[in-house]
Design a protein around this motif. Structure first.
Motif, PDB file in Angstrom:
ATOM      1  N   ILE A   3      -2.605  10.499  -0.608  1.00 57.96           N
ATOM      2  CA  ILE A   3      -3.228   9.197  -0.361  1.00 57.96           C
ATOM      3  C   ILE A   3      -3.219   8.954   1.134  1.00 57.96           C
ATOM      4  O   ILE A   3      -2.219   9.211   1.814  1.00 57.96           O
ATOM      5  CB  ILE A   3      -2.534   8.047  -1.135  1.00 57.96           C
ATOM      6  CG1 ILE A   3      -3.369   6.767  -1.033  1.00 57.96           C
ATOM      7  CG2 ILE A   3      -1.102   7.815  -0.665  1.00 57.96           C
ATOM      8  CD1 ILE A   3      -3.071   5.745  -2.096  1.00 57.96           C
ATOM      9  N   HIS A   4      -4.355   8.480   1.627  1.00 59.20           N
ATOM     10  CA  HIS A   4      -4.494   8.238   3.061  1.00 59.20           C
ATOM     11  C   HIS A   4      -4.978   6.801   3.254  1.00 59.20           C
ATOM     12  O   HIS A   4      -5.908   6.359   2.567  1.00 59.20           O
ATOM     13  CB  HIS A   4      -5.504   9.224   3.662  1.00 59.20           C
ATOM     14  CG  HIS A   4      -5.664   9.053   5.137  1.00 59.20           C
ATOM     15  ND1 HIS A   4      -4.710   9.489   6.037  1.00 59.20           N
ATOM     16  CD2 HIS A   4      -6.625   8.446   5.870  1.00 59.20           C
ATOM     17  CE1 HIS A   4      -5.103   9.173   7.268  1.00 59.20           C
ATOM     18  NE2 HIS A   4      -6.259   8.545   7.192  1.00 59.20           N
ATOM     19  N   PRO A   5      -4.359   6.079   4.205  1.00 57.61           N
ATOM     20  CA  PRO A   5      -4.692   4.650   4.335  1.00 57.61           C
ATOM     21  C   PRO A   5      -5.931   4.375   5.181  1.00 57.61           C
ATOM     22  O   PRO A   5      -5.892   3.622   6.158  1.00 57.61           O
ATOM     23  CB  PRO A   5      -3.426   4.062   4.971  1.00 57.61           C
ATOM     24  CG  PRO A   5      -2.874   5.177   5.788  1.00 57.61           C
ATOM     25  CD  PRO A   5      -3.227   6.455   5.060  1.00 57.61           C
TER      26      PRO A   5
ATOM     27  N   GLU B 297      -3.154   0.410  -2.531  1.00 56.24           N
ATOM     28  CA  GLU B 297      -2.721   1.794  -2.774  1.00 56.24           C
ATOM     29  C   GLU B 297      -1.889   1.879  -4.049  1.00 56.24           C
ATOM     30  O   GLU B 297      -1.983   2.844  -4.814  1.00 56.24           O
ATOM     31  CB  GLU B 297      -1.891   2.305  -1.590  1.00 56.24           C
ATOM     32  CG  GLU B 297      -2.685   2.512  -0.317  1.00 56.24           C
ATOM     33  CD  GLU B 297      -1.827   3.091   0.809  1.00 56.24           C
ATOM     34  OE1 GLU B 297      -0.997   3.973   0.545  1.00 56.24           O
ATOM     35  OE2 GLU B 297      -1.994   2.637   1.965  1.00 56.24           O
TER      36      GLU B 297
ATOM     37  N   LEU C 284      -1.907  -1.416   1.541  1.00 56.99           N
ATOM     38  CA  LEU C 284      -0.821  -0.814   0.758  1.00 56.99           C
ATOM     39  C   LEU C 284      -0.754  -1.400  -0.646  1.00 56.99           C
ATOM     40  O   LEU C 284      -0.521  -0.673  -1.624  1.00 56.99           O
ATOM     41  CB  LEU C 284       0.518  -1.010   1.489  1.00 56.99           C
ATOM     42  CG  LEU C 284       1.722  -0.278   0.890  1.00 56.99           C
ATOM     43  CD1 LEU C 284       1.528   1.241   0.910  1.00 56.99           C
ATOM     44  CD2 LEU C 284       3.005  -0.648   1.639  1.00 56.99           C
TER      45      LEU C 284
ATOM     46  N   GLY D 291       3.047   9.515   1.243  1.00 57.35           N
ATOM     47  CA  GLY D 291       3.720   9.191   2.491  1.00 57.35           C
ATOM     48  C   GLY D 291       4.589  10.333   2.974  1.00 57.35           C
ATOM     49  O   GLY D 291       5.627  10.108   3.594  1.00 57.35           O
TER      50      GLY D 291
ATOM     51  N   THR E 248       9.682   5.036   2.673  1.00 57.13           N
ATOM     52  CA  THR E 248       9.894   3.948   1.714  1.00 57.13           C
ATOM     53  C   THR E 248       9.630   4.375   0.278  1.00 57.13           C
ATOM     54  O   THR E 248      10.353   3.996  -0.640  1.00 57.13           O
ATOM     55  CB  THR E 248       8.956   2.766   2.050  1.00 57.13           C
ATOM     56  OG1 THR E 248       9.071   2.498   3.441  1.00 57.13           O
ATOM     57  CG2 THR E 248       9.309   1.539   1.252  1.00 57.13           C
ATOM     58  N   GLY E 249       8.576   5.119   0.092  1.00 64.62           N
ATOM     59  CA  GLY E 249       8.270   5.598  -1.249  1.00 64.62           C
ATOM     60  C   GLY E 249       7.698   4.543  -2.165  1.00 64.62           C
ATOM     61  O   GLY E 249       7.821   4.647  -3.394  1.00 64.62           O
ATOM     62  N   SER E 250       7.018   3.551  -1.591  1.00 64.57           N
ATOM     63  CA  SER E 250       6.495   2.500  -2.478  1.00 64.57           C
ATOM     64  C   SER E 250       5.355   3.028  -3.353  1.00 64.57           C
ATOM     65  O   SER E 250       5.205   2.590  -4.501  1.00 64.57           O
ATOM     66  CB  SER E 250       6.051   1.278  -1.674  1.00 64.57           C
ATOM     67  OG  SER E 250       4.925   1.554  -0.884  1.00 64.57           O
ATOM     68  N   ASN E 251       4.571   3.971  -2.847  1.00 57.48           N
ATOM     69  CA  ASN E 251       3.550   4.583  -3.710  1.00 57.48           C
ATOM     70  C   ASN E 251       4.193   5.405  -4.820  1.00 57.48           C
ATOM     71  O   ASN E 251       3.741   5.360  -5.974  1.00 57.48           O
ATOM     72  CB  ASN E 251       2.610   5.456  -2.876  1.00 57.48           C
ATOM     73  CG  ASN E 251       1.524   4.646  -2.208  1.00 57.48           C
ATOM     74  OD1 ASN E 251       0.636   4.126  -2.877  1.00 57.48           O
ATOM     75  ND2 ASN E 251       1.596   4.508  -0.890  1.00 57.48           N
TER      76      ASN E 251
HETATM   77  C1  GRF Z   1       1.000   4.780   2.791  1.00 53.99           C
HETATM   78  O1  GRF Z   1       0.267   3.870   3.556  1.00 53.99           O
HETATM   79  C2  GRF Z   1       0.201   6.028   2.571  1.00 53.99           C
HETATM   80  O2  GRF Z   1      -1.165   5.807   2.468  1.00 53.99           O
HETATM   81  C3  GRF Z   1       0.493   6.809   3.817  1.00 53.99           C
HETATM   82  O3  GRF Z   1       1.842   6.554   4.108  1.00 53.99           O
HETATM   83  C4  GRF Z   1       2.211   5.293   3.546  1.00 53.99           C
HETATM   84  C5  GRF Z   1       3.384   5.573   2.663  1.00 53.99           C
HETATM   85  O4  GRF Z   1       3.998   4.398   2.202  1.00 53.99           O
HETATM   86  N1  GRF Z   1       0.164   8.198   3.621  1.00 53.99           N
HETATM   87  P1  GRF Z   1       5.114   4.498   1.059  1.00 53.99           P
HETATM   88  O5  GRF Z   1       6.197   5.454   1.557  1.00 53.99           O
HETATM   89  O6  GRF Z   1       4.452   5.000  -0.192  1.00 53.99           O
HETATM   90  O7  GRF Z   1       5.649   3.108   0.925  1.00 53.99           O
END
Ligand code: GRF
Length: 205
Positions: A117-119, A183, A180, A97, A16-19
């Motif tokens: 980043i780790h959830p 994040e 998230l 991600g 998805t790449g939302s981060n």
């Molecule tokens: C996030 O929860 C991140 O912590 C984990 O993978 C997910 C990635 O989400 N490592 P996104 O692709 O950034 O939406």
């Protein structure tokens, strides 16, 4: 603040790449180029169908795809990744991600300038399925961690953490969504802090 310093950022995604999008938006809104000489120079995915690539292209950011299936070994895949990354001379490589385990050689190549980043609230719950595990363990808080990447998966010096409550009746999906959204604040803040420290150490690099 810096004038001529150039601190390209390369972001690696798989989905998805939302981060990644949150980082791109923060870089624009907080004028990272003017403040730190930093811009998102490349978004790289191991999956051609990663939704985040569409967002990055729409922002005018260079994108690249290096398919892990096209390589016989992790070493070969990582070498191809490094070639694409190094063409951008990044100050920081950002895993957002990116769902591949990286070889020790890759990690060492970017030592001190590779973050993830780790959830979960590391060192609790490294690996996958963190939200279900946190709920099943009876945790009353959960969260996310930005850390330097070392050769041990989901370890390495912690740069920043965000904490959220685990609510009664939480599903892994509900908790994941709550984490998230934090994040998206945490990762840009951690990167800005890292850049701030670079500028302080080397104002006109
Ligand atoms: C996030 O929860 C991140 O912590 C984990 O993978 C997910 C990635 O989400 N490592 P996104 O692709 O950034 O939406």
């Amino acid at each position: 603040m810096t004038g001529r310093a150039d601190r390209p950022l390369v972001i690696l995604i798989s989905g998805t790449g939302s981060n990644m999008a949150a980082i791109v938006r923060a870089a624009q809104a907080q004028r990272w180029q003017a403040r730190y000489g930093a811009r998102v120079s490349l978004v790289l995915s191991n999956r051609p169908d990663a939704a985040g690539l569409v967002f990055a292209r729409a922002q005018g950011i260079d994108t690249a795809v290096v398919r892990h299936q096209d390589f016989a070994s992790r070493e070969d895949f990582d070498a191809a990744l490094a070639e694409r990354i190094d063409a951008h001379r990044p100050a920081l490589v950002v895993l957002a991600g990116f769902m591949r385990i990286l070889t020790p050689g890759f990690v060492q190549r970017y030592a001190g300038r590779l973050v993830n980043i780790h959830p979960s609230l590391l060192p609790a719950f490294p690996g996958l399925d963190t939200h279900r595990r946190a709920i099943e363990a009876g945790c009353t808080v959960a969260g996310a961690t930005v850390h330097q990447v070392t050769t041990e998966l989901d370890h390495g010096p912690i740069l920043a953490q965000a904490v959220v409550p685990v609510l009664p009746g939480d599903t892994p999906q509900a908790l994941a969504q709550r984490v998230l959204s934090q994040e998206h604040r945490l990762y840009p803040r951690a990167i800005a802090g890292w850049l701030e420290a670079q500028v302080a150490a080397q104002p006109a690099a």
